[in-house]
Design a protein around this motif. Sequence first.
Motif, PDB file in Angstrom:
ATOM      1  N   ASP A  19      -4.120  13.640  26.805  1.00  0.00           N
ATOM      2  CA  ASP A  19      -5.600  13.123  26.943  1.00  0.00           C
ATOM      3  C   ASP A  19      -5.838  11.855  26.786  1.00  0.00           C
ATOM      4  N   HIS A  20      -7.223  11.620  27.052  1.00  0.00           N
ATOM      5  CA  HIS A  20      -7.929  10.228  26.615  1.00  0.00           C
ATOM      6  C   HIS A  20      -8.645  10.048  25.610  1.00  0.00           C
ATOM      7  N   GLU A  21      -8.376  11.009  24.512  1.00  0.00           N
ATOM      8  CA  GLU A  21      -9.552  11.086  23.624  1.00  0.00           C
ATOM      9  C   GLU A  21      -9.614   9.616  22.786  1.00  0.00           C
ATOM     10  N   PHE A  22      -8.386   9.087  22.519  1.00  0.00           N
ATOM     11  CA  PHE A  22      -8.501   7.740  21.826  1.00  0.00           C
ATOM     12  C   PHE A  22      -8.518   6.713  22.427  1.00  0.00           C
ATOM     13  N   ASP A  23      -9.002   6.839  23.817  1.00  0.00           N
ATOM     14  CA  ASP A  23      -9.063   5.429  24.727  1.00  0.00           C
ATOM     15  C   ASP A  23     -10.074   4.604  23.945  1.00  0.00           C
ATOM     16  N   ASP A  24     -11.254   5.189  23.720  1.00  0.00           N
ATOM     17  CA  ASP A  24     -12.484   4.121  23.488  1.00  0.00           C
ATOM     18  C   ASP A  24     -12.612   4.093  21.861  1.00  0.00           C
ATOM     19  N   LYS A  25     -11.659   4.645  21.008  1.00  0.00           N
ATOM     20  CA  LYS A  25     -11.757   4.645  19.668  1.00  0.00           C
ATOM     21  C   LYS A  25     -11.155   3.470  19.016  1.00  0.00           C
ATOM     22  N   PRO A  26     -11.576   2.915  17.890  1.00  0.00           N
ATOM     23  CA  PRO A  26     -10.994   1.681  17.532  1.00  0.00           C
ATOM     24  C   PRO A  26      -9.867   1.872  16.780  1.00  0.00           C
ATOM     25  N   GLU A  27      -9.393   3.188  16.340  1.00  0.00           N
ATOM     26  CA  GLU A  27      -8.212   3.367  15.381  1.00  0.00           C
ATOM     27  C   GLU A  27      -7.212   4.022  16.519  1.00  0.00           C
ATOM     28  N   ASN A  28      -5.882   3.964  16.315  1.00  0.00           N
ATOM     29  CA  ASN A  28      -4.863   4.357  17.307  1.00  0.00           C
ATOM     30  C   ASN A  28      -4.944   5.758  17.040  1.00  0.00           C
ATOM     31  N   SER A  29      -4.185   6.629  17.994  1.00  0.00           N
ATOM     32  CA  SER A  29      -3.730   8.016  17.836  1.00  0.00           C
ATOM     33  C   SER A  29      -2.866   8.086  16.970  1.00  0.00           C
ATOM     34  N   PRO A  30      -2.349   9.509  16.398  1.00  0.00           N
ATOM     35  CA  PRO A  30      -1.412   9.563  15.689  1.00  0.00           C
ATOM     36  C   PRO A  30      -0.019   9.383  16.394  1.00  0.00           C
ATOM     37  N   GLU A  31      -0.131   9.593  17.676  1.00  0.00           N
ATOM     38  CA  GLU A  31       1.328   9.372  18.727  1.00  0.00           C
ATOM     39  C   GLU A  31       1.409   7.877  18.693  1.00  0.00           C
ATOM     40  N   THR A  32       0.460   7.091  18.800  1.00  0.00           N
ATOM     41  CA  THR A  32       0.522   5.722  18.919  1.00  0.00           C
ATOM     42  C   THR A  32       1.164   5.229  17.529  1.00  0.00           C
ATOM     43  N   GLU A  33       0.432   5.520  16.539  1.00  0.00           N
ATOM     44  CA  GLU A  33       1.321   5.131  15.241  1.00  0.00           C
ATOM     45  C   GLU A  33       2.648   5.493  14.910  1.00  0.00           C
ATOM     46  N   ARG A  34       2.983   6.864  15.675  1.00  0.00           N
ATOM     47  CA  ARG A  34       4.517   7.094  15.549  1.00  0.00           C
ATOM     48  C   ARG A  34       5.270   6.284  16.308  1.00  0.00           C
ATOM     49  N   PHE A  35       4.709   5.803  17.521  1.00  0.00           N
ATOM     50  CA  PHE A  35       5.480   4.848  18.253  1.00  0.00           C
ATOM     51  C   PHE A  35       5.472   3.732  17.619  1.00  0.00           C
ATOM     52  N   HIS A  36       4.631   3.076  17.106  1.00  0.00           N
ATOM     53  CA  HIS A  36       4.800   1.779  16.457  1.00  0.00           C
ATOM     54  C   HIS A  36       5.942   1.817  15.402  1.00  0.00           C
ATOM     55  N   ASP A  37       5.742   3.075  14.476  1.00  0.00           N
ATOM     56  CA  ASP A  37       6.835   3.138  13.430  1.00  0.00           C
ATOM     57  C   ASP A  37       8.186   3.188  14.351  1.00  0.00           C
ATOM     58  N   ALA A  38       8.345   4.016  15.367  1.00  0.00           N
ATOM     59  CA  ALA A  38       9.529   4.213  15.730  1.00  0.00           C
ATOM     60  C   ALA A  38      10.400   2.759  16.210  1.00  0.00           C
ATOM     61  N   TRP A  39       9.402   1.800  16.692  1.00  0.00           N
ATOM     62  CA  TRP A  39       9.836   0.468  17.124  1.00  0.00           C
ATOM     63  C   TRP A  39      10.122  -0.287  15.826  1.00  0.00           C
ATOM     64  N   GLU A  40       9.539   0.092  14.805  1.00  0.00           N
ATOM     65  CA  GLU A  40       9.486  -0.787  13.626  1.00  0.00           C
ATOM     66  C   GLU A  40      11.292  -0.504  13.072  1.00  0.00           C
TER      67      GLU A  40
END
Length: 201
Positions: A19-40
């Motif tokens: 879904d697009h729930e986090f598109d207009d929110k200032p914070e990242n979605s939990p999924e995006t945070e996990r994606f960044h952690d995976a890249w780290e």
Amino acid sequence: MPISAEELLSVARNYWRSDHEFDDKPENSPETERFHDAWEQALKKLDQWRALMGELRVAFPKFNIGHATATCDACFKCMVYTNREPMPSNRQEDEPRLRGWVVVGCLSVLAPVYTVYGVQYDYKGQEVNPAAARVFLDPLPPEMQALAEVIAGKIEARFGAEALPREIAELRVPLIVHFKEPPETTLFHALFTPEPENLPL
């Protein structure tokens, strides 16, 4: 035992939303945070990936080797650029039309899988026609197969990943990967890149 499509879909759901729930929110979605952690974590293997590219330069001294890893994608990515060749034509043209091939190796940072695919580009003079780019998954055209086998062997030997079978790669998933949305989104897009034809030329 090979990873199943169900397991890979479960992995993909950890990093992409439906879904697009986090598109207009200032914070990242939990999924995006996990994606960044995976890249780290994955970036700790960057030297290994660079070493693999060094091996490819030795294996293919007549071709250009490119590095197109970008942390917006879900993979390390390398390319082998073949030489451009004249395209058959029935008419006289001011500028010759050429065809070039790129063989791309991708190692997912989300799951222990990899893929090797090919892209065909058509040129008029030095200008490429991006609309005419063609992406080839397994089986690749004959002119790409030998390169792909070497790339695949080196990724397997260095990282112990397994090839993602085409039938699983093309499985449609109910996830949004950047601008790729259902019903177009596949496991390939979620585990590697939503734009396989978008390469530096």
